[in-house]
Scaffold this motif. Structure first.
Motif, PDB file in Angstrom:
ATOM      1  N   PRO A 244     -10.571  41.790 -18.405  1.00 16.76           N
ATOM      2  CA  PRO A 244     -10.292  40.348 -17.632  1.00 16.76           C
ATOM      3  C   PRO A 244      -8.905  40.643 -16.787  1.00 16.76           C
ATOM      4  CG  PRO A 244     -10.169  40.208 -20.410  1.00 16.76           C
ATOM      5  CD  PRO A 244     -10.503  41.742 -20.015  1.00 16.76           C
TER       6      PRO A 244
ATOM      7  N   HIS B  92      -5.756  37.925 -15.165  1.00 17.86           N
ATOM      8  CA  HIS B  92      -5.315  36.750 -15.176  1.00 17.86           C
ATOM      9  C   HIS B  92      -4.177  36.611 -13.917  1.00 17.86           C
ATOM     10  CE1 HIS B  92      -6.679  36.962 -19.290  1.00 17.86           C
ATOM     11  NE2 HIS B  92      -6.351  35.823 -19.361  1.00 17.86           N
TER      12      HIS B  92
ATOM     13  N   ASN C 286      -0.276  30.769 -17.017  1.00 18.14           N
ATOM     14  CA  ASN C 286      -1.192  31.906 -16.930  1.00 18.14           C
ATOM     15  C   ASN C 286      -2.605  31.699 -17.034  1.00 18.14           C
ATOM     16  OD1 ASN C 286      -1.240  34.680 -16.739  1.00 18.14           O
ATOM     17  ND2 ASN C 286      -1.228  35.329 -18.668  1.00 18.14           N
ATOM     18  N   ARG C 287      -3.373  31.786 -16.044  1.00 16.82           N
ATOM     19  CA  ARG C 287      -4.724  31.477 -15.780  1.00 16.82           C
ATOM     20  C   ARG C 287      -5.858  32.627 -15.968  1.00 16.82           C
ATOM     21  NH1 ARG C 287      -2.038  27.253 -16.339  1.00 16.82           N
ATOM     22  NH2 ARG C 287      -2.142  25.613 -14.964  1.00 16.82           N
ATOM     23  N   ALA C 288      -6.795  32.426 -16.414  1.00 16.80           N
ATOM     24  CA  ALA C 288      -7.944  33.416 -16.542  1.00 16.80           C
ATOM     25  C   ALA C 288      -8.585  33.572 -15.024  1.00 16.80           C
ATOM     26  CB  ALA C 288      -8.884  33.390 -17.486  1.00 16.80           C
TER      27      ALA C 288
ATOM     28  N   THR D  27     -11.934  34.375 -13.149  1.00 16.95           N
ATOM     29  CA  THR D  27     -13.388  34.500 -13.625  1.00 16.95           C
ATOM     30  C   THR D  27     -14.044  35.393 -12.283  1.00 16.95           C
ATOM     31  OG1 THR D  27     -13.854  32.202 -13.210  1.00 16.95           O
ATOM     32  CG2 THR D  27     -13.480  32.873 -15.585  1.00 16.95           C
TER      33      THR D  27
ATOM     34  N   ALA E 137     -15.684  37.129 -17.199  1.00 15.68           N
ATOM     35  CA  ALA E 137     -14.439  37.706 -17.355  1.00 15.68           C
ATOM     36  C   ALA E 137     -14.243  39.038 -16.492  1.00 15.68           C
ATOM     37  CB  ALA E 137     -13.969  37.722 -18.668  1.00 15.68           C
TER      38      ALA E 137
ATOM     39  N   ASP F  48      -5.656  45.191 -23.760  1.00 15.20           N
ATOM     40  CA  ASP F  48      -5.950  44.112 -22.687  1.00 15.20           C
ATOM     41  C   ASP F  48      -4.664  43.123 -22.998  1.00 15.20           C
ATOM     42  OD1 ASP F  48      -6.331  42.064 -21.188  1.00 15.20           O
ATOM     43  OD2 ASP F  48      -7.979  41.333 -22.139  1.00 15.20           O
TER      44      ASP F  48
ATOM     45  N   ALA G 152      -3.451  38.062 -21.158  1.00 16.34           N
ATOM     46  CA  ALA G 152      -3.245  36.735 -21.595  1.00 16.34           C
ATOM     47  C   ALA G 152      -1.956  36.363 -22.312  1.00 16.34           C
ATOM     48  CB  ALA G 152      -4.315  36.321 -22.593  1.00 16.34           C
TER      49      ALA G 152
END
Length: 413
Positions: free
Chosen positions: A89, A91, A106-108, A110, A115, A170, A173
């Motif tokens: 992933p 972020h 904090n944003r994912a 895509t 992901a 990881d 996040a």
């Protein structure tokens, strides 16, 4: 006002665009959402980092925006890769200092809703737009997890900025800096952040070598000459609209020959034309060609400058070429090579180019930098020197509304 500075024949803005994802195009009857102008707010030339292996953990890479905006998109690069790699992933958030992200930001990121993404060898991929507003002149933390280690990873070697590697696994996040224990001064895999500005403006790309890369400036202070230029454009405000600046400088880069990175002509498509909203390019490059002996004459460089300008003009992009800054004190300096630099600069000045040389040279000895601008070694500048370079750029030449039918080069072959 002189407006012959290696300008393209037209000033049409090159609009960035992308294919709609399946999710975005799901309803054939839905009215399209209003979109702002997309511009580059940060960028870095990407190439293979010899001897650098990355993977099995997360990199948290710190970058500085130029223009502010909404719906940021991150681009990842595998341009130097010999095989596909799977990344994620990923972020994106606002930097809180050290290896930390500001709480709640904090944003994912895509990729078509997924992901992770597989990047083909030699390719780049765009992340989906992130629901986040980025301020101008803000530090971002881009966290990239790569599960399988990759040798000679694509990235940018001299970032003039501290970033961080995590312990195994990881940790993208995480808002905390606890897992990000290893400081580094490189960027891996990332090479662009764009935003929607909501108003007419666009992107200026600064193309060059270590002078543009900011070697000699203090790390973490964002005192490269393109950083100062970005702040000047922001201060101009309503005159120019929201203009982003992308730094496409690579240390050691040459105009004519490859080195650790492809020459500037070979990387023009991926490091300039691929960015959205590009309407102007400022180039200062050639000292590495001269110092290495690869440029046997001024005409070698001038012909290459013309080719860069011609190619940009086909895309409606204006081209401002700069004089080459002094280098007396370099171990590679000779009077014969200096004569080439001076001949190049004479031709660029005659065409109305940006006179970086005049802005930073010692009036008592024009072959060398002013003492207060020399970071050591006679070639790379201090932050004050880079500010003087940015101040030498006539902002009128970077006005998105400027129109010109003047000669692109104006230098006799």
């Amino acid at each position: 006002m002189r407006r012959r500075s290696f300008l393209g024949a037209t000033t049409a803005l090159v609009a960035g665009g992308a294919l709609a994802s399946g999710a975005a195009a799901a309803s054939a009857t839905a009215a399209p959402a209003a979109r702002g102008v997309r511009a580059g707010t940060w960028g870095a030339g990407a190439y293979g980092l010899a001897g650098v292996t990355f993977g099995g953990r997360t990199g948290r890479f710190i970058v500085r925006t130029s223009v502010g905006g909404t719906n940021p998109r991150v681009r990842l690069s595998n341009v130097a890769g010999a095989e596909p790699i799977t990344v994620g992933p990923v972020h994106l958030g606002l930097h809180a200092g050290g290896g930390a992200v500001s709480p709640g930001t904090n944003r994912a990121v895509t990729f078509g809703g997924a992901a992770t993404i597989t990047i083909a060898a030699g390719a780049v991929v765009l992340g989906d737009a992130v629901d986040l507003t980025l301020p101008e002149q803000a530090d971002l933390a881009i966290s990239v997890h790569l599960g399988t280690p990759v040798a000679n990873v694509t990235g940018h070697s001299i970032a003039a900025q501290r970033s961080y590697l995590s312990t195994d696994g990881d940790h993208g996040a995480d808002e905390s800096a606890a897992a990000f224990v290893t400081p580094i001064s490189q960027w891996y895999l990332i090479d662009e952040v764009t935003v929607e500005t909501g108003a007419a403006g666009g992107t200026v790309v600064c193309l060059g070598d270590s002078i543009t890369d900011g070697v000699g400036s203090t790390s973490g202070t964002n005192r490269r000459w393109p950083d100062f230029l970005a702040r000047r454009l922001l201060a101009a405000g309503g005159t120019f609209g929201p203009v982003g600046v992308v730094n496409a400088g690579i240390s050691g880069n040459r105009v004519l020959w490859d080195g650790a990175s492809p020459n500037s002509q070979a990387r023009l498509d991926r490091d300039v034309l691929s960015h959205p909203g590009v309407y102007a390019v400022v180039l200062v490059e050639g000292i590495n060609d001269i110092a290495s002996g690869k440029a046997a004459s001024a005409d070698d460089l001038l012909a290459a400058y013309r080719q860069i300008g011609e190619r940009l003009s086909l895309h409606g992009i204006r081209f401002s070429c700069g004089t080459i800054t002094p280098w007396l004190g370099s171990a590679s300096y000779t009077d014969e090579k200096e004569a080439i630099r001076e001949a190049v600069n004479t031709a660029v000045r005659a065409a109305g180019g940006v006179d970086f040389d005049l802005a930073v040279r010692d009036p008592a000895n024009p072959k060398q930098l002013r003492a207060e601008f020399d970071s050591g070694g006679g070639v790379h500048l201090t932050g004050a020197g880079y500010q003087a370079m940015a101040d030498a750029v006539d902002l009128a030449l970077l006005d998105p509304a400027l129109t010109s039918t003047s000669s692109m080069i104006g230098v006799a072959p």
